[in-house]
Design a protein around this motif. Structure first.
Motif, short mmCIF file in Angstrom:
data_model
loop_
_atom_site.label_atom_id
_atom_site.label_comp_id
_atom_site.label_asym_id
_atom_site.label_seq_id
_atom_site.Cartn_x
_atom_site.Cartn_y
_atom_site.Cartn_z
N PRO A 119 0.71 -1.04 -0.13
CA PRO A 119 0.04 -0.18 0.02
C PRO A 119 0.90 1.18 -0.20
O PRO A 119 1.78 1.35 0.88
CB PRO A 119 -0.84 -0.15 1.41
N ALA A 120 0.60 2.05 -0.94
CA ALA A 120 1.35 3.55 -1.01
C ALA A 120 0.55 4.36 -1.89
O ALA A 120 -0.18 4.27 -2.70
CB ALA A 120 2.61 3.11 -1.96
N PRO A 121 1.04 5.79 -1.42
CA PRO A 121 0.15 6.75 -2.15
C PRO A 121 0.71 6.98 -3.61
O PRO A 121 1.78 6.81 -3.71
CB PRO A 121 0.54 8.13 -1.22
N GLN A 122 -0.28 7.21 -4.43
CA GLN A 122 0.31 7.36 -5.71
C GLN A 122 0.71 8.96 -6.08
O GLN A 122 0.08 9.60 -5.87
CB GLN A 122 -1.00 7.14 -6.88
N LEU A 123 2.03 9.04 -6.27
CA LEU A 123 2.50 10.19 -6.40
C LEU A 123 2.17 10.82 -7.79
O LEU A 123 1.95 9.99 -8.65
CB LEU A 123 4.05 10.09 -6.19
N GLU A 124 2.45 12.16 -7.93
CA GLU A 124 2.02 12.91 -9.03
C GLU A 124 3.40 13.14 -9.96
O GLU A 124 4.32 13.83 -9.66
CB GLU A 124 1.53 14.11 -8.93
N TRP A 125 3.42 12.20 -10.96
CA TRP A 125 4.81 12.19 -11.76
C TRP A 125 4.42 12.92 -12.94
O TRP A 125 3.65 13.01 -13.78
CB TRP A 125 5.03 10.78 -12.10
N GLU A 126 5.70 13.39 -13.45
CA GLU A 126 5.62 14.38 -14.69
C GLU A 126 6.82 13.63 -15.58
O GLU A 126 7.92 13.72 -15.21
CB GLU A 126 5.74 15.70 -14.54
N GLU A 127 6.49 13.33 -16.95
CA GLU A 127 7.54 12.80 -17.78
C GLU A 127 8.31 13.92 -18.37
O GLU A 127 7.60 14.96 -18.83
CB GLU A 127 6.84 11.99 -18.80
N MET A 128 9.51 13.58 -18.44
CA MET A 128 10.47 14.89 -18.98
C MET A 128 11.26 14.26 -20.09
O MET A 128 10.78 13.37 -20.77
CB MET A 128 11.94 15.01 -17.71
N ALA A 129 12.24 14.81 -20.59
CA ALA A 129 13.08 14.65 -21.90
C ALA A 129 13.50 13.20 -21.65
O ALA A 129 14.27 13.05 -20.47
CB ALA A 129 14.23 15.70 -22.07
N GLU A 130 13.64 12.36 -22.70
CA GLU A 130 13.89 11.06 -22.76
C GLU A 130 15.53 11.10 -22.88
O GLU A 130 16.10 12.00 -23.55
CB GLU A 130 13.24 10.20 -23.85
N ALA A 131 16.29 10.20 -22.07
CA ALA A 131 17.55 10.17 -22.29
C ALA A 131 17.96 9.64 -23.84
O ALA A 131 17.14 9.18 -24.51
CB ALA A 131 18.02 9.01 -21.55
N PRO A 132 19.23 9.83 -24.11
CA PRO A 132 19.54 9.73 -25.60
C PRO A 132 19.49 8.26 -25.87
O PRO A 132 19.19 8.01 -27.08
CB PRO A 132 21.03 10.24 -25.74
N VAL A 133 19.81 7.49 -24.85
CA VAL A 133 19.76 5.88 -25.15
C VAL A 133 19.06 5.36 -24.06
O VAL A 133 19.16 5.73 -23.13
CB VAL A 133 21.24 5.32 -25.60
N PRO A 134 18.40 4.06 -24.31
CA PRO A 134 17.77 3.29 -23.18
C PRO A 134 19.12 2.52 -22.45
O PRO A 134 19.98 2.41 -22.95
CB PRO A 134 16.95 2.48 -23.75
N ARG A 135 18.83 2.39 -21.07
CA ARG A 135 19.80 1.74 -20.19
C ARG A 135 19.15 0.78 -19.32
O ARG A 135 18.56 1.19 -18.59
CB ARG A 135 20.49 2.88 -19.60
N LEU A 136 20.17 -0.37 -19.22
CA LEU A 136 19.71 -1.23 -18.07
C LEU A 136 21.13 -1.46 -17.26
O LEU A 136 22.34 -1.54 -18.10
CB LEU A 136 19.13 -2.50 -18.68
N ASP A 137 21.14 -1.53 -16.06
CA ASP A 137 22.35 -1.81 -15.44
C ASP A 137 23.34 -0.68 -15.50
O ASP A 137 24.63 -1.16 -15.66
CB ASP A 137 22.77 -3.42 -15.55
N GLY A 138 22.96 0.42 -15.78
CA GLY A 138 23.83 1.46 -16.33
C GLY A 138 24.22 2.44 -14.68
O GLY A 138 23.81 1.53 -13.51
N ALA A 139 24.91 3.25 -14.91
CA ALA A 139 25.47 3.75 -13.65
C ALA A 139 25.18 5.40 -13.58
O ALA A 139 25.04 5.64 -14.65
CB ALA A 139 26.88 3.28 -13.20
N ALA A 140 24.91 5.92 -12.25
CA ALA A 140 24.57 7.36 -12.37
C ALA A 140 25.07 8.10 -10.91
O ALA A 140 25.06 7.41 -10.20
CB ALA A 140 23.19 7.68 -12.42
N ILE A 141 25.95 9.28 -11.26
CA ILE A 141 26.39 10.08 -9.99
C ILE A 141 25.93 11.49 -10.32
O ILE A 141 26.13 11.92 -11.28
CB ILE A 141 27.61 10.15 -9.92
N GLN A 142 25.16 11.90 -9.20
CA GLN A 142 24.86 13.51 -9.20
C GLN A 142 25.86 14.33 -8.71
O GLN A 142 26.55 14.10 -7.54
CB GLN A 142 23.40 13.62 -8.58
N ILE A 143 26.17 15.44 -9.15
CA ILE A 143 27.13 16.63 -8.75
C ILE A 143 26.42 17.74 -8.94
O ILE A 143 26.16 18.14 -10.04
CB ILE A 143 28.53 16.28 -9.37
N GLU A 144 25.94 18.27 -7.91
CA GLU A 144 25.25 19.36 -7.98
C GLU A 144 23.97 19.46 -9.19
O GLU A 144 23.15 18.45 -8.95
CB GLU A 144 25.94 20.79 -8.46
#
Length: 423
Positions: A92-117
């Motif tokens: 059980p969980a509330p449904q958040l309101e999601w907004e679709e943004m610009a799609e990534a240049p390529v699809p990815r599975l098992d990729g990695a990501a790091i945020q800096i600022e």
């Protein structure tokens, strides 16, 4: 002959009552067992070994009577399977309101990501099972655009990477080199995000798939993951002193082994403590003798265990996740003294044996060391790459479900979604 209300009960109702009664008995028995167990995984392990055979025994598949009602059995299995899709997989969980943004240049599975600022650096990953990426894409949270693509070193792993950052340098550790279920590499690299220049670090003692990786107290820590066969869990824990993108030592040092090994775990440093969350034991292996390292399925156990290291000497086991969760190594952010985890995979469906994806957003409260389920995603998805900026929680990429009634994985995607998150 069974009777109901003074009349003979049709055979089909007797069968249905028997199936429902069996389901009820198993669920109650498992609930009583699970209530005394530290892990919620007991439910699916029990069902995976009993459910189908028990249902077959009710109708007597293989007998003359069983053959006459085989279609009915399949129909009832489908109904129970759908029932379990809704109750076993989703919390059980509330449904958040999601907004679709610009799609990534390529699809990815098992990729990695790091945020800096305001920038999310997205690395490598499968495009398809036969093709892997070897470049970096950058998402700018300030203007919600993709750009700045550049190449990775050709010798660097293409998936199942360990990764951490100090705010400028991104350390990329070990992982799988190539598509399908190819072997791992023990080579490690560091990226200077200001100059886009790569340098190599000392290699790990042995290669690993998807180890838990984080910077803590001036050292790059790497632990767990899968061993060279891609399936057997590793328990080893190594560290390397680093500063400003350079190794201060020539070799990795041994640290206290993690109590439970395996890949696809979140590894987080918060309040000067090292946390390792979720994961699994086992993974696909290369098919013996396959010239292209074609993947072959192996038994996997997904868990929700949480371990904390605060003194460098002893691991402490904390409250487990609300349900087992794997494929979450880059699916987390730290927000308001809590860890937010998005999506993943849980234990396999007890009847179909298919992988079950996760569609919840979890919150781990660092003050009380307890969990909450704070929202639902637009769909279930694994290996999400997550960031947070200006009040918005973002996720991109991964492999999504087949639809609301089918939590098994289907399409590898590059979509980007966000929701306003207030805690």
């Amino acid at each position: 002959m069974a009777k109901f209300g003074g009349k003979h009960t049709p055979r089909k109702y007797v069968f249905l009552f028997a199936v429902v009664a069996l389901l009820g008995i198993v669920l109650v028995a498992d609930f009583l067992w699970a209530s005394s167990s530290p892990s919620s995984s007991s439910f699916s392990r029990y069902w995976s070994t009993t459910s189908v055979s028990s249902l077959d025994n009710v109708i007597g598949v293989g007998s003359a009577k069983g053959k006459q009602t085989k279609g009915k059995l399949n129909s009832d299995k489908a109904k129970i399977s759908k029932y379990l899709n809704a109750t076993f997989a989703d919390l059980p969980a509330p449904q958040l309101e999601w907004e679709e943004m610009a799609e990534a240049p390529v699809p990815r599975l098992d990729g990695a990501a790091i945020q800096i600022e305001n920038l999310l650096y997205v690395f490598a990953g499968y495009g398809t099972i036969d093709y892997v990426h070897s470049h970096v894409d950058i998402y700018n949270f300030s203007d919600n655009t993709w750009g700045g693509r550049f190449d990775m070193p050709k010798e660097m792993a293409n998936s199942h990477l360990g990764m951490a950052t100090d705010g400028r340098y991104i350390y990329a550790v070990t992982g799988q080199f190539g598509p399908q279920c190819r072997g791992p590499t023990n080579r490690n690299f560091v990226l200077d995000t200001e100059t886009k220049v790569w340098h190599e670090l000392p290699p790990l003692p042995v290669p690993r798939y998807a180890p838990a990786t984080q910077l803590w107290r001036g050292r790059l820590h790497v632990m767990g993951g899968s061993k060279e066969d891609r399936h057997e869990p590793g328990l080893e824990h190594w560290s390397l002193a680093v500063k400003d993108g350079k190794a201060l030592e020539k070799e990795w040092q041994n640290e206290i082994s993690i109590p439970r090994g395996g890949p696809h775990r979140a590894c987080v440093v918060a309040n000067d403590k090292l946390y390792v969350i979720g994961g699994q034991e086992g993974d696909f292996m290369a098919k013996p003798g396959s010239p292209i390292f074609k993947c072959s399925r192996r038994h996997e156990v997904v868990y929700g265990d949480v371990y904390m290291l605060d003194d460098g000497i002893q691991w402490k086991q904390l409250t487990p996740m609300p349900k087992p969760d794997s494929h979450i190594e880059f699916a987390w952010v730290i927000l308001n003294n809590s860890i937010i985890i998005v999506g993943g995979t849980t234990e396999k469906h007890p009847i179909t044996k298919k992988m079950v994806l996760v569609g919840e957003v979890f919150q781990f409260h660092l003050d009380t060391l307890t969990w909450s389920v704070i929202g639902r995603m637009p769909f279930r998805i694994k290996t999400t790459l997550v960031g947070f900026w200006d009040g918005w929680l973002y996720f991109t990429s991964g492999q999504r479900d087949r639809g609301p009634d089918d939590p098994s994985p289907k399409k590898v995607v590059g979509c980007m979604w966000r929701t306003k998150l207030r805690l």
